[in-house]
Motif scaffolding. Structure first.
Motif, mmCIF file in Angstrom:
data_model
loop_
_atom_site.group_PDB
_atom_site.id
_atom_site.type_symbol
_atom_site.label_atom_id
_atom_site.label_comp_id
_atom_site.label_asym_id
_atom_site.label_seq_id
_atom_site.Cartn_x
_atom_site.Cartn_y
_atom_site.Cartn_z
ATOM 1 N N PRO A 76 0.811 -1.219 0.000
ATOM 2 C CA PRO A 76 0.000 0.000 0.000
ATOM 3 C C PRO A 76 0.847 1.272 0.000
ATOM 4 N N ALA A 77 1.954 1.276 0.751
ATOM 5 C CA ALA A 77 2.796 2.476 0.815
ATOM 6 C C ALA A 77 3.419 2.786 -0.537
ATOM 7 N N THR A 78 3.852 1.751 -1.256
ATOM 8 C CA THR A 78 4.448 1.970 -2.575
ATOM 9 C C THR A 78 3.399 2.428 -3.575
ATOM 10 N N LEU A 79 2.244 1.790 -3.568
ATOM 11 C CA LEU A 79 1.175 2.192 -4.486
ATOM 12 C C LEU A 79 0.721 3.615 -4.207
ATOM 13 N N ASP A 80 0.607 3.975 -2.933
ATOM 14 C CA ASP A 80 0.233 5.354 -2.580
ATOM 15 C C ASP A 80 1.278 6.348 -3.074
ATOM 16 N N ALA A 81 2.555 6.009 -2.862
ATOM 17 C CA ALA A 81 3.636 6.920 -3.273
ATOM 18 C C ALA A 81 3.631 7.134 -4.781
ATOM 19 N N VAL A 82 3.384 6.070 -5.539
ATOM 20 C CA VAL A 82 3.341 6.178 -7.003
ATOM 21 C C VAL A 82 2.185 7.069 -7.445
ATOM 22 N N ILE A 83 1.002 6.865 -6.880
ATOM 23 C CA ILE A 83 -0.170 7.617 -7.328
ATOM 24 C C ILE A 83 -0.080 9.076 -6.907
ATOM 25 N N ARG A 84 0.491 9.338 -5.750
ATOM 26 C CA ARG A 84 0.726 10.733 -5.346
ATOM 27 C C ARG A 84 1.765 11.386 -6.250
ATOM 28 N N GLY A 85 2.874 10.706 -6.439
ATOM 29 C CA GLY A 85 4.002 11.320 -7.114
ATOM 30 C C GLY A 85 3.887 11.405 -8.617
ATOM 31 N N SER A 86 3.226 10.438 -9.246
ATOM 32 C CA SER A 86 3.084 10.481 -10.701
ATOM 33 C C SER A 86 1.752 11.055 -11.140
ATOM 34 N N GLY A 87 0.793 11.094 -10.216
ATOM 35 C CA GLY A 87 -0.525 11.613 -10.564
ATOM 36 C C GLY A 87 -0.854 12.947 -9.940
ATOM 37 N N GLN A 88 0.011 13.423 -9.019
ATOM 38 C CA GLN A 88 -0.219 14.681 -8.297
ATOM 39 C C GLN A 88 -1.527 14.641 -7.496
ATOM 40 N N PHE A 89 -1.917 13.458 -7.065
ATOM 41 C CA PHE A 89 -3.056 13.349 -6.154
ATOM 42 C C PHE A 89 -2.601 13.708 -4.745
ATOM 43 N N ARG A 90 -3.469 14.369 -3.992
ATOM 44 C CA ARG A 90 -3.086 14.813 -2.654
ATOM 45 C C ARG A 90 -2.869 13.642 -1.709
ATOM 46 N N MET A 91 -3.635 12.578 -1.892
ATOM 47 C CA MET A 91 -3.488 11.380 -1.074
ATOM 48 C C MET A 91 -3.556 10.169 -1.980
ATOM 49 N N GLY A 92 -2.845 9.117 -1.578
ATOM 50 C CA GLY A 92 -2.968 7.852 -2.280
ATOM 51 C C GLY A 92 -4.258 7.158 -1.891
ATOM 52 N N PRO A 93 -4.678 6.150 -2.649
ATOM 53 C CA PRO A 93 -5.970 5.503 -2.384
ATOM 54 C C PRO A 93 -6.059 4.804 -1.032
ATOM 55 N N PHE A 94 -4.963 4.214 -0.570
ATOM 56 C CA PHE A 94 -5.021 3.493 0.703
ATOM 57 C C PHE A 94 -5.035 4.469 1.880
ATOM 58 N N GLU A 95 -4.281 5.552 1.776
ATOM 59 C CA GLU A 95 -4.367 6.618 2.780
ATOM 60 C C GLU A 95 -5.785 7.175 2.829
ATOM 61 N N LEU A 96 -6.361 7.380 1.657
ATOM 62 C CA LEU A 96 -7.693 7.988 1.588
ATOM 63 C C LEU A 96 -8.763 7.051 2.127
ATOM 64 N N MET A 97 -8.657 5.759 1.799
ATOM 65 C CA MET A 97 -9.632 4.803 2.345
ATOM 66 C C MET A 97 -9.540 4.734 3.859
ATOM 67 N N ASP A 98 -8.317 4.806 4.402
ATOM 68 C CA ASP A 98 -8.161 4.827 5.860
ATOM 69 C C ASP A 98 -8.754 6.088 6.471
ATOM 70 N N LEU A 99 -8.663 7.218 5.744
ATOM 71 C CA LEU A 99 -9.224 8.473 6.242
ATOM 72 C C LEU A 99 -10.750 8.446 6.184
ATOM 73 N N ILE A 100 -11.301 8.018 5.057
ATOM 74 C CA ILE A 100 -12.760 7.932 4.899
ATOM 75 C C ILE A 100 -13.341 6.927 5.888
ATOM 76 N N GLY A 101 -12.617 5.842 6.077
ATOM 77 C CA GLY A 101 -13.117 4.705 6.840
ATOM 78 C C GLY A 101 -13.360 3.551 5.879
ATOM 79 N N ASN A 102 -12.672 2.446 6.068
ATOM 80 C CA ASN A 102 -12.844 1.318 5.162
ATOM 81 C C ASN A 102 -14.260 0.768 5.192
ATOM 82 N N ASP A 103 -14.922 0.888 6.339
ATOM 83 C CA ASP A 103 -16.313 0.446 6.419
ATOM 84 C C ASP A 103 -17.208 1.310 5.540
#
Length: 488
Positions: free
Chosen positions: A209-236
């Motif tokens: 998850p950390a590598t995938l998040d880093a790639v999507i943030r760094g190559s896509g200029q997204f503020r958060m990666g998907p796994f960080e964001l799911m943890d923030l929203i709540g996986n439930d």
């Protein structure tokens, strides 16, 4: 016609209801908040007053004259042209009961706006005595900050009602995306790929998850990666939205929930709020796991370019490596040759297959970026692992960190954004929303750096189609079935 003198009745004094009420008050409306729990009303009034004091002190000082609170709709001030905005539990029964009571109390000229994020506006209208007055008015949290409002037209909605709500939202400083009722509207439908595709990559053991998040943030200029964001929203919460959209689309495989996320939910690992999700938050709110990085090798002093690729040219320009163009192969596939290793931008094929097509020459495949000029990280895979270090050195010279991932078709960002773009094209083909409204919705509703039609134009429709077709060839999974409009 809605104006600043139009009374607003917000039903539901939770976080969303308070934000809607605050926004309406700031725009000059008289507002009534209805909630059956008196303590919620008291807390809501105090919260709104505190927030208005910071930005609208004069309004906060005279709040008693503009804000009324009631424990039921029949107790609220009765004005025939009231706009009722419900922000109650996501239940068809509850929302229908609210609108039935509102229709009986305010009469046939009221507007009944639902803030639902997952239920059908047409289904809510069907249970209401005034179905033509029902319209979707989907806000995003926090309401006073987020600029997007999805105005959703149900099958029964009077077009004039939708126009009035559009006008009202704009008067409140919002940007409107117009939507024809469909599961997930725009944002909750099109955004599913931002979570679903990285989850599938995780399930394929492509990277952490950390590598995938880093790639999507760094190559896509997204503020958060998907796994960080799911943890923030709540996986439930995130899993529940996915399951709602999936079931509403008759269990279409392209929206299928992730077993990995279901396991987290079953274990109570909801994310930040529970102290553990994809990451552990036992000590602080920053994930501790470090993304994988390619070890840097010696920097090649010279490279050879073949074919046409703006992405490779941008990388070379940033790295300042001397380049010779192979003029004898002007129509060759776009590639860069670096110390005997061929470097290509992903077109949906693995590095091994790209190498085999070149007679076994080592190949490194680079992920796509939304903007190479702004990229700080990128996913890479190689047919020959020893070739990675020299390419990583070139990328490092360009200010881009190389993150190694398994050799999978489409890598990470290209695959994720191709799936999102495909869904956007699907929504347009079905008449849900225009390309312009979809781009606006995704940028304002989810803070995407660009809309899916924008990156389709930047990459080219042909490049997105090539990615999807290659993924379909590898997986034969319907989530990679390219929309017909991409071929036109």
């Amino acid at each position: 016609m809605t104006t600043a003198s139009t009374p607003i009745c917000v039903v539901g004094a939770g976080t969303m209801g308070r934000g809607i009420a605050q926004t309406a008050l700031a725009a000059g409306h008289s507002v009534t908040i209805v909630d059956p729990q008196e303590h919620q009303l008291v807390a809501a009034a105090a919260d709104i007053e505190a927030r208005l004091t910071k930005r609208h002190p004069a309004l906060a000082a005279d709040l008693e004259s503009a804000l009324t609170t009631c424990t039921s709709i029949p107790l609220s001030p009765r004005h025939p042209n009231t706009v009722v905005i419900e922000a109650v539990l996501e239940s068809l029964d509850v929302k229908s009961a609210v609108f039935t009571a509102a229709a009986d109390h305010f009469g046939p000229q009221c507007i009944l706006a639902t803030n639902t994020s997952s239920l059908s506006v047409s289904a809510i209208a069907a249970r209401c005595p005034l179905p033509t007055r029902v319209v979707g008015m989907h806000f995003f949290n926090p309401v006073p900050v987020m600029k997007l409002v999805e105005v959703v037209t149900g099958l029964q909605t009077d077009p004039q009602v939708a126009e009035e709500i559009d006008t009202l939202a704009v008067a409140w400083g919002k940007t409107v995306a117009r939507v024809t009722n469909a599961p997930g509207f725009i944002v909750n439908r099109v955004a599913r790929g931002f979570y679903g595709e990285p989850l599938r990559l995780l399930q394929e053991c492509v990277a952490s998850p950390a590598t995938l998040d880093a790639v999507i943030r760094g190559s896509g200029q997204f503020r958060m990666g998907p796994f960080e964001l799911m943890d923030l929203i709540g996986n439930d919460v995130n899993a529940a939205v996915t399951r709602t959209v999936w079931s509403a689309f008759n269990f279409d495989p392209r929206f299928e929930p992730s077993r990995i996320q279901d396991e987290l939910v079953a274990a109570g690992r909801y994310g930040r709020k529970s102290g553990h999700g994809f990451y552990s938050y036992a000590t602080e709110h920053t994930p501790a796991e470090a993304p994988a990085q390619v070890q840097l090798g010696a920097l090649a002093p010279h490279a050879v370019r073949r074919g046409d690729s703006a992405e490779l040219d941008a990388v070379l320009e940033r790295s300042s490596i001397a380049v010779t163009r192979d003029e004898q192969a002007p129509d060759a596939q776009a590639e860069l040759v670096l110390d005997g290793t061929v470097v290509v931008i992903t077109r949906g094929r693995t590095a091994r297959s790209e190498s085999a097509a070149r007679g076994g020459t080592p190949v490194v495949v680079l992920d796509r970026c939304i903007s190479v000029a702004e990229a700080t990280a990128i996913a890479v895979a190689s047919s020959h692992v020893e070739s990675l270090s020299a390419v990583a050195a070139m990328l490092h010279r360009a200010g881009i960190t190389a993150h190694p991932v398994s050799d999978v078709p489409g890598l990470v960002l290209a695959r994720t954004l191709a799936v999102i773009a495909n869904e956007a094209w699907e929504a347009t083909m079905h008449g849900v929303a225009s390309p312009a409204d979809i781009d606006i919705a995704m940028k304002l509703g989810t803070n995407y750096p660009a809309g899916p039609f924008e990156w389709t134009r930047d990459w080219s429709r042909a490049a997105v189609l090539e990615l999807l077709d290659a993924l379909w060839f590898s997986y034969h999974d319907t989530r990679y079935r390219a929309n017909r409009l991409l071929r036109d």
